[in-house]
Design an enzyme around this catalytic site. Sequence first.
Site, PDB file in Angstrom:
ATOM      1  CG  ASP A 399      -1.763   1.198   1.380  1.00 46.78           C
ATOM      2  OD1 ASP A 399      -2.603   1.413   0.490  1.00 46.78           O
ATOM      3  OD2 ASP A 399      -1.609   1.938   2.370  1.00 46.78           O
ATOM      4  CD  GLU A 452      -2.377   2.574  -3.433  1.00 44.03           C
ATOM      5  OE1 GLU A 452      -3.398   3.245  -3.605  1.00 44.03           O
ATOM      6  OE2 GLU A 452      -1.842   2.420  -2.322  1.00 44.03           O
TER       7      GLU A 452
END
Length: 716
Positions: A399, A452
């Site tokens: 993330d 990401e």
Amino acid sequence: MIAKLPDEAYAIVEGRHADPFHYLGPHRDNDQTVVRAFLPNAASVDAVDEHGDCAALERVHDAGLFIGALPNGSSRYQLRARFGDTTIDLEDPYRFPPILTDFDLYLLGEGTHLKLYDKLGAHPMTLDGVNGVGFVVLAPNARRVSVVGDFNFWDSRRHPMRVRGNGYWELFVPHAIAGDRYKFEIVGPNGAVLPQKSDPLAFAAELRPSTASIVLDPAQVPTPRPSAKGINALSAPMSIYEVHLGSWRRKDGNGWLTYRELADTLPAYARDMGFTHLEFLPVSEHPFDGSWGYQPTGLFAPTSRFGSPADFAALIDACHREGLGVLLDWVPGHFPDDAHGLAHFDGTALYEHVNPLQGRHLDWGTLIYNYGRTEVVNFLVANALFWLDRYAIDGLRVDAVASMLYLDYSRPEGGWIPNKYGGRENLEAIAFLRNFNREVFGRFPQATTAAEESTAWPQVSQPIEHGGLGFGYKWNMGWMHDTLDYISKDPIYRKYHHGQILFGLHYAFSENFILPLSHDEVVHGKRSILGRMPGDPWQRFANLRAYYAFMFAHPGKKLMFMGCEFGQEREWNHDQSLDWHLLEQDSHRGIQSLVRDLNGLYRTLPALHECDCDPFGFEWIITDDGDRNVFAWIRKGNDARDRCLVIANFSPNVYHDYKVRVPFPGAWREVFNSDSAHYGGSNVGNVGEVEATGLVPELCVTVPPLAVIYLVPERP
């Protein structure tokens, strides 16, 4: 009470001794073995040797400090203590040998103990024939650390720990058992007692709002069966169903499904829909439901919201049994500042940076890991490997990588600290990410990682030895933004934005891309994917069908958040189930059938997946028909006859006798049409086959409105 005791005795009684083993337990004194024991509230204590001989210990302090010689000079003994009318036999924790070996301390010191989860945390074990639990925690700047829990009335005086190596505190607590709740009480460097801390290496935790860690017996958590080999390969079909476990479905009364209830339904549903992978939003323990797991406090513990670690393992096993890979969202970029968590863990900035210009995220109010600290990097890399090792996870999606790479991420001018070269790149974070990927692929070559990463940082998914960060895949955020912006416009204006469809192919093979329609695109006022579609109800569903068909024919692996597969109308709400009742309507069932068929074609047509990450696998055919909002391209497999012609019409007009160049003469079969009545369309298309004729083979096709069609050459 004896009037004069050494300072060490008072340090024990007052709970401030940094090395209780130096005073408590057995010691040689004047040619005899003397034992010192601190048992608050005990009226009397005897030492009982291995032969059953007893010797009374003298109470030398009213708080419960006892001293006496052991009978027969034995070093193996128990303590027999009387509390009121109750007498119990106890093992003395201060007679047992260390938990960490010298080799453990060496590896921890250099930051290469990549299975530190085998030693740190709480581990049921047997020492000197006695069952108990070994506790180990890092707190290098603490003056004193005690383990408190169900086994000692949560009294920090009873089990102070010893420090070894570079600040690793340890203690074996006899007769503590799996299931016991515990925390650490830490006295910081300034002498202040900190709020009790959960174990950073806890393998299980209480359900929020309670925050205690729970002793877990790993022998009671079976390792799930492995997934199929090659499931993450660049040449394999990879269609990911992203799921928030707490809101995929809910029970009557809006209660969560357990891991085992999910295991009975979710993998079978994902398999029936044709997905190849499930990706779970973070499952690590977290205090706040509204963070969706992205602000974890227990990186090694599957959240207790849905059951036990064994239950979580059963869910992974069920996924693998259905042939699905499992990816976890992993959050090594930041952590919340809850008092029981990692923040200011030993009274200092241990896991985070001291300076808030480096150590605090302004957007999220969270703390940033100090990637320049050896122990922190070891902790994070070992955590990544833990999920692959203990739970047979197939990959990790990392993330918020951009927030890790840039020191000035979301910071005002003057609100950040440059690196040693004066730049904005976080050199320590870059080194950490490369180290993480090197260890994951080196130790688990069948696994993968995905970033990401929302900027133009180069070579995110390229090998480390070639200057890359070493990820297996990168989310294609640019593709997602451009294409969603395009498809949300009324078709009459799309010709002015024709380049938003074309632009992604300029960089489509610079990384190993995943095309993400993720949870972030259906929250915070962005509307659902269906909610972005323009026009009347029929056009909205036609636009959605065309967009999904475009996505599955575009180079790159696929990711779709739960609910998108049947056209969820409202935004996602983590506190509610998806709107499964929408499937009572033909239009939503049509979307679900379309996604199921797209997944099936994506998996079975090599042209649609074998060269997802290779420029060989794509060829534009029509790029200049902006006035009619039409595009056409060829997807290619490794075999010369594995070809798929894709024609996309993002206008509401039907185009008859539309000419499209193809590489092979002969029959081309329409294998997919998003305008099929089966999906809720108008059933305009090319029934069966179309013949390619001419010196330069060319098809003359009917292009349906707001639709995408796939055609493949018939084999000779």
